[in-house]
Design a protein around this motif. Structure first.
Motif, PDB file in Angstrom:
ATOM      1  N   ALA A   1      16.841  -3.230  -4.476  1.00  0.00           N
ATOM      2  CA  ALA A   1      17.191  -2.569  -5.734  1.00  0.00           C
ATOM      3  C   ALA A   1      15.950  -2.163  -6.517  1.00  0.00           C
ATOM      4  O   ALA A   1      15.841  -1.019  -6.982  1.00  0.00           O
ATOM      5  N   VAL A   2      15.004  -3.095  -6.648  1.00  0.00           N
ATOM      6  CA  VAL A   2      13.813  -2.827  -7.455  1.00  0.00           C
ATOM      7  C   VAL A   2      12.957  -1.721  -6.850  1.00  0.00           C
ATOM      8  O   VAL A   2      12.587  -0.749  -7.535  1.00  0.00           O
ATOM      9  N   TYR A   3      12.638  -1.846  -5.561  1.00  0.00           N
ATOM     10  CA  TYR A   3      11.724  -0.885  -4.943  1.00  0.00           C
ATOM     11  C   TYR A   3      12.370   0.475  -4.707  1.00  0.00           C
ATOM     12  O   TYR A   3      11.706   1.507  -4.829  1.00  0.00           O
ATOM     13  N   LYS A   4      13.665   0.486  -4.391  1.00  0.00           N
ATOM     14  CA  LYS A   4      14.322   1.780  -4.214  1.00  0.00           C
ATOM     15  C   LYS A   4      14.449   2.517  -5.544  1.00  0.00           C
ATOM     16  O   LYS A   4      14.330   3.745  -5.595  1.00  0.00           O
ATOM     17  N   ALA A   5      14.699   1.766  -6.620  1.00  0.00           N
ATOM     18  CA  ALA A   5      14.766   2.389  -7.946  1.00  0.00           C
ATOM     19  C   ALA A   5      13.404   2.943  -8.346  1.00  0.00           C
ATOM     20  O   ALA A   5      13.300   4.053  -8.890  1.00  0.00           O
ATOM     21  N   LEU A   6      12.350   2.184  -8.056  1.00  0.00           N
ATOM     22  CA  LEU A   6      10.996   2.635  -8.359  1.00  0.00           C
ATOM     23  C   LEU A   6      10.660   3.898  -7.569  1.00  0.00           C
ATOM     24  O   LEU A   6      10.099   4.858  -8.116  1.00  0.00           O
ATOM     25  N   LEU A   7      11.015   3.885  -6.286  1.00  0.00           N
ATOM     26  CA  LEU A   7      10.736   5.053  -5.433  1.00  0.00           C
ATOM     27  C   LEU A   7      11.535   6.278  -5.867  1.00  0.00           C
ATOM     28  O   LEU A   7      11.035   7.405  -5.833  1.00  0.00           O
ATOM     29  N   LYS A   8      12.784   6.033  -6.276  1.00  0.00           N
ATOM     30  CA  LYS A   8      13.651   7.145  -6.687  1.00  0.00           C
ATOM     31  C   LYS A   8      13.061   7.884  -7.878  1.00  0.00           C
ATOM     32  O   LYS A   8      13.133   9.122  -7.972  1.00  0.00           O
ATOM     33  N   LYS A   9      12.443   7.135  -8.798  1.00  0.00           N
ATOM     34  CA  LYS A   9      11.804   7.760  -9.955  1.00  0.00           C
ATOM     35  C   LYS A   9      10.649   8.656  -9.533  1.00  0.00           C
ATOM     36  O   LYS A   9      10.294   9.596 -10.244  1.00  0.00           O
ATOM     37  N   GLN A  10      10.067   8.346  -8.373  1.00  0.00           N
ATOM     38  CA  GLN A  10       8.949   9.145  -7.863  1.00  0.00           C
ATOM     39  C   GLN A  10       9.420  10.239  -6.905  1.00  0.00           C
ATOM     40  O   GLN A  10       8.601  10.916  -6.280  1.00  0.00           O
ATOM     41  N   GLY A  11      10.746  10.358  -6.755  1.00  0.00           N
ATOM     42  CA  GLY A  11      11.290  11.385  -5.870  1.00  0.00           C
ATOM     43  C   GLY A  11      11.199  11.035  -4.402  1.00  0.00           C
ATOM     44  O   GLY A  11      11.202  11.922  -3.542  1.00  0.00           O
ATOM     45  N   VAL A  12      11.128   9.721  -4.102  1.00  0.00           N
ATOM     46  CA  VAL A  12      11.010   9.268  -2.714  1.00  0.00           C
ATOM     47  C   VAL A  12      12.260   8.475  -2.342  1.00  0.00           C
ATOM     48  O   VAL A  12      12.676   7.580  -3.077  1.00  0.00           O
ATOM     49  N   THR A  13      12.838   8.786  -1.202  1.00  0.00           N
ATOM     50  CA  THR A  13      14.023   8.074  -0.726  1.00  0.00           C
ATOM     51  C   THR A  13      13.672   7.235   0.507  1.00  0.00           C
ATOM     52  O   THR A  13      12.670   7.480   1.172  1.00  0.00           O
ATOM     53  N   VAL A  14      14.527   6.260   0.790  1.00  0.00           N
ATOM     54  CA  VAL A  14      14.372   5.422   1.981  1.00  0.00           C
ATOM     55  C   VAL A  14      15.479   5.795   2.954  1.00  0.00           C
ATOM     56  O   VAL A  14      16.663   5.772   2.606  1.00  0.00           O
ATOM     57  N   VAL A  15      15.108   6.124   4.182  1.00  0.00           N
ATOM     58  CA  VAL A  15      16.055   6.600   5.187  1.00  0.00           C
ATOM     59  C   VAL A  15      16.025   5.677   6.400  1.00  0.00           C
ATOM     60  O   VAL A  15      14.950   5.332   6.895  1.00  0.00           O
ATOM     61  N   SER A  16      17.206   5.280   6.866  1.00  0.00           N
ATOM     62  CA  SER A  16      17.307   4.471   8.079  1.00  0.00           C
ATOM     63  C   SER A  16      17.678   5.365   9.256  1.00  0.00           C
ATOM     64  O   SER A  16      18.661   6.097   9.204  1.00  0.00           O
ATOM     65  N   ALA A  17      16.905   5.275  10.330  1.00  0.00           N
ATOM     66  CA  ALA A  17      17.149   6.121  11.499  1.00  0.00           C
ATOM     67  C   ALA A  17      18.408   5.710  12.251  1.00  0.00           C
ATOM     68  O   ALA A  17      19.000   6.528  12.969  1.00  0.00           O
TER      69      ALA A  17
ATOM     70  N   ARG B   1       0.836  -1.210   0.000  1.00  0.00           N
ATOM     71  CA  ARG B   1       0.000   0.000   0.000  1.00  0.00           C
ATOM     72  C   ARG B   1       0.865   1.252   0.000  1.00  0.00           C
ATOM     73  O   ARG B   1       0.567   2.238  -0.689  1.00  0.00           O
ATOM     74  N   MET B   2       1.976   1.199   0.754  1.00  0.00           N
ATOM     75  CA  MET B   2       2.906   2.328   0.809  1.00  0.00           C
ATOM     76  C   MET B   2       3.545   2.583  -0.557  1.00  0.00           C
ATOM     77  O   MET B   2       3.666   3.736  -1.000  1.00  0.00           O
ATOM     78  N   ILE B   3       3.945   1.517  -1.239  1.00  0.00           N
ATOM     79  CA  ILE B   3       4.564   1.654  -2.557  1.00  0.00           C
ATOM     80  C   ILE B   3       3.580   2.247  -3.558  1.00  0.00           C
ATOM     81  O   ILE B   3       3.928   3.111  -4.368  1.00  0.00           O
ATOM     82  N   VAL B   4       2.329   1.781  -3.491  1.00  0.00           N
ATOM     83  CA  VAL B   4       1.294   2.314  -4.388  1.00  0.00           C
ATOM     84  C   VAL B   4       1.086   3.803  -4.126  1.00  0.00           C
ATOM     85  O   VAL B   4       1.020   4.613  -5.061  1.00  0.00           O
ATOM     86  N   ASN B   5       1.002   4.197  -2.855  1.00  0.00           N
ATOM     87  CA  ASN B   5       0.794   5.604  -2.510  1.00  0.00           C
ATOM     88  C   ASN B   5       1.972   6.472  -2.934  1.00  0.00           C
ATOM     89  O   ASN B   5       1.799   7.640  -3.297  1.00  0.00           O
ATOM     90  N   ALA B   6       3.168   5.899  -2.890  1.00  0.00           N
ATOM     91  CA  ALA B   6       4.366   6.657  -3.276  1.00  0.00           C
ATOM     92  C   ALA B   6       4.377   6.984  -4.759  1.00  0.00           C
ATOM     93  O   ALA B   6       5.067   7.923  -5.195  1.00  0.00           O
ATOM     94  N   GLN B   7       3.617   6.224  -5.551  1.00  0.00           N
ATOM     95  CA  GLN B   7       3.602   6.438  -7.000  1.00  0.00           C
ATOM     96  C   GLN B   7       2.489   7.378  -7.454  1.00  0.00           C
ATOM     97  O   GLN B   7       2.399   7.716  -8.629  1.00  0.00           O
TER      98      GLN B   7
ATOM     99  N   HIS C   1       1.963  12.908  -0.615  1.00  0.00           N
ATOM    100  CA  HIS C   1       2.257  13.995   0.315  1.00  0.00           C
ATOM    101  C   HIS C   1       3.518  13.728   1.132  1.00  0.00           C
ATOM    102  O   HIS C   1       3.670  14.256   2.226  1.00  0.00           O
ATOM    103  N   PHE C   2       4.437  12.899   0.609  1.00  0.00           N
ATOM    104  CA  PHE C   2       5.685  12.641   1.334  1.00  0.00           C
ATOM    105  C   PHE C   2       6.828  12.432   0.354  1.00  0.00           C
ATOM    106  O   PHE C   2       6.615  12.057  -0.807  1.00  0.00           O
ATOM    107  N   VAL C   3       8.042  12.684   0.832  1.00  0.00           N
ATOM    108  CA  VAL C   3       9.227  12.574  -0.036  1.00  0.00           C
ATOM    109  C   VAL C   3      10.239  11.566   0.498  1.00  0.00           C
ATOM    110  O   VAL C   3      11.294  11.369  -0.104  1.00  0.00           O
ATOM    111  N   ALA C   4       9.933  10.943   1.635  1.00  0.00           N
ATOM    112  CA  ALA C   4      10.857   9.954   2.191  1.00  0.00           C
ATOM    113  C   ALA C   4      10.103   8.935   3.031  1.00  0.00           C
ATOM    114  O   ALA C   4       9.050   9.229   3.609  1.00  0.00           O
ATOM    115  N   ILE C   5      10.661   7.724   3.060  1.00  0.00           N
ATOM    116  CA  ILE C   5      10.160   6.652   3.925  1.00  0.00           C
ATOM    117  C   ILE C   5      11.232   6.391   4.974  1.00  0.00           C
ATOM    118  O   ILE C   5      12.383   6.107   4.636  1.00  0.00           O
TER     119      ILE C   5
END
Length: 283
Positions: free
Chosen positions: A91-107, A60-66, A71-75
């Motif tokens: 690799a697949v999901y981060k590349a997909l997210l990057k195309k949508q301008g969304v990055t994945v951040v580890s706290a 659901r998160m991946i769908v919303n990111a596309q 309303h968000f730019v990072a996970i």
């Protein structure tokens, strides 16, 4: 900056070894507050494996990111292995997210993936995470094989006519109520007398031996073909991946693992009767 958080624990057992959902939430909130970020949504998969297709909130998160109106730019995750423990998925999901301008951040793993060193470090963390996952699966399977070879329960529903008995961490079976035991024996005896699954189920339902219990022919036949009633424990009969039956050489069979409900003579007579009915139907 608007962000969303993703939280996951693998299972009830593994949750004891992993950071709980409330603890992950608190850590991610603190991390966002320190940077002045606003958490606008939260996605949670509890008691879920790292397989992305088995995590509904992840999907659901991946769908919303596309979405164009997202309303968000990072996970934000507590660790990258909460996002996934599979390098291919990373690799697949981060590349997909990057195309949508969304990055994945580890706290807990602050890495600048835009630099060569950051890219290398992130890749190393992904490899370590996948190694941990593969090794854990291997060790778990090895433990289950050993457990099964000793005749102990390895998960799943306890067969009708039996009850779970736990001693320490080991689980086995004991006989259930006399009513259930006698009912199982009655099914086998009726099969020997030439009755099929439909006839047996119909008569049991008419008798109403156990109040509120309804029998289907498929359930009756499953009982009549289950060697557990001989006191045997069979594990690894089917593949977890596709549910297909494994070769008999891969089965782990423990004899006299628990009290039998039928003896070998009644079992053999039942199987012969069922086979005779099957052959007669094909002729």
């Amino acid at each position: 900056m608007n962000v969303v958080t993703y939280l996951r624990v693998s299972s009830e057992q593994q949750a004891e070894r992993e950071l709980s959902i409330p603890a992950q939430r608190e850590a991610l909130q603190r991390y966002a507050d320190e940077r002045g970020w606003s958490i606008v949504d939260e996605y949670i998969d509890e008691a879920r494996s790292a397989k992305t297709d088995e995590r509904p909130d992840f999907q659901r998160m991946i769908v919303n990111a596309q979405k164009t109106d997202k309303h968000f730019v990072a996970i934000v995750v507590h660790k990258f292995d909460r996002f996934s423990r599979n390098r291919g998925d990373h690799a697949v999901y981060k590349a997909l997210l990057k195309k949508q301008g969304v990055t994945v951040v580890s706290a807990t793993e602050p890495i600048d993936t835009d630099t060569p060193h950051g890219f290398l470090l992130e890749s190393m963390l992904e490899v370590i995470s996948e190694f941990y996952n593969v090794n854990l699966r291997h060790e778990t399977l090895k433990g289950m094989r050993e457990n099964a070879s000793q005749g102990f329960h390895c998960g799943g529903r306890v067969p009708f006519g039996y009850r779970r008995v736990q001693t320490g961490k080991k689980v086995t079976y004991e006989l259930g109520s006399n009513e259930e035991v006698k009912l199982v024996q009655q099914m086998f005896q009726m099969a020997v007398e030439g009755h099929g699954g439909k006839r047996i189920a119909r008569e049991l339902n008419q008798q109403k031996v156990i109040e509120g219990k309804s029998w289907a022919p498929s359930t009756v036949l499953a009982i009549l073909n289950n060697s557990v009633y001989l006191g045997k424990r069979v594990w690894n009969k089917k593949s977890d991946g596709d549910g297909k039956q494994n070769d008999m050489s891969e089965w782990i069979v423990a004899e006299n693992a628990h009290p039998a409900i039928v003896d070998q003579q009644l079992w053999d007579a039942t199987q012969a009767s069922l086979m005779a009915r099957k052959i007669s139907k094909t002729q």
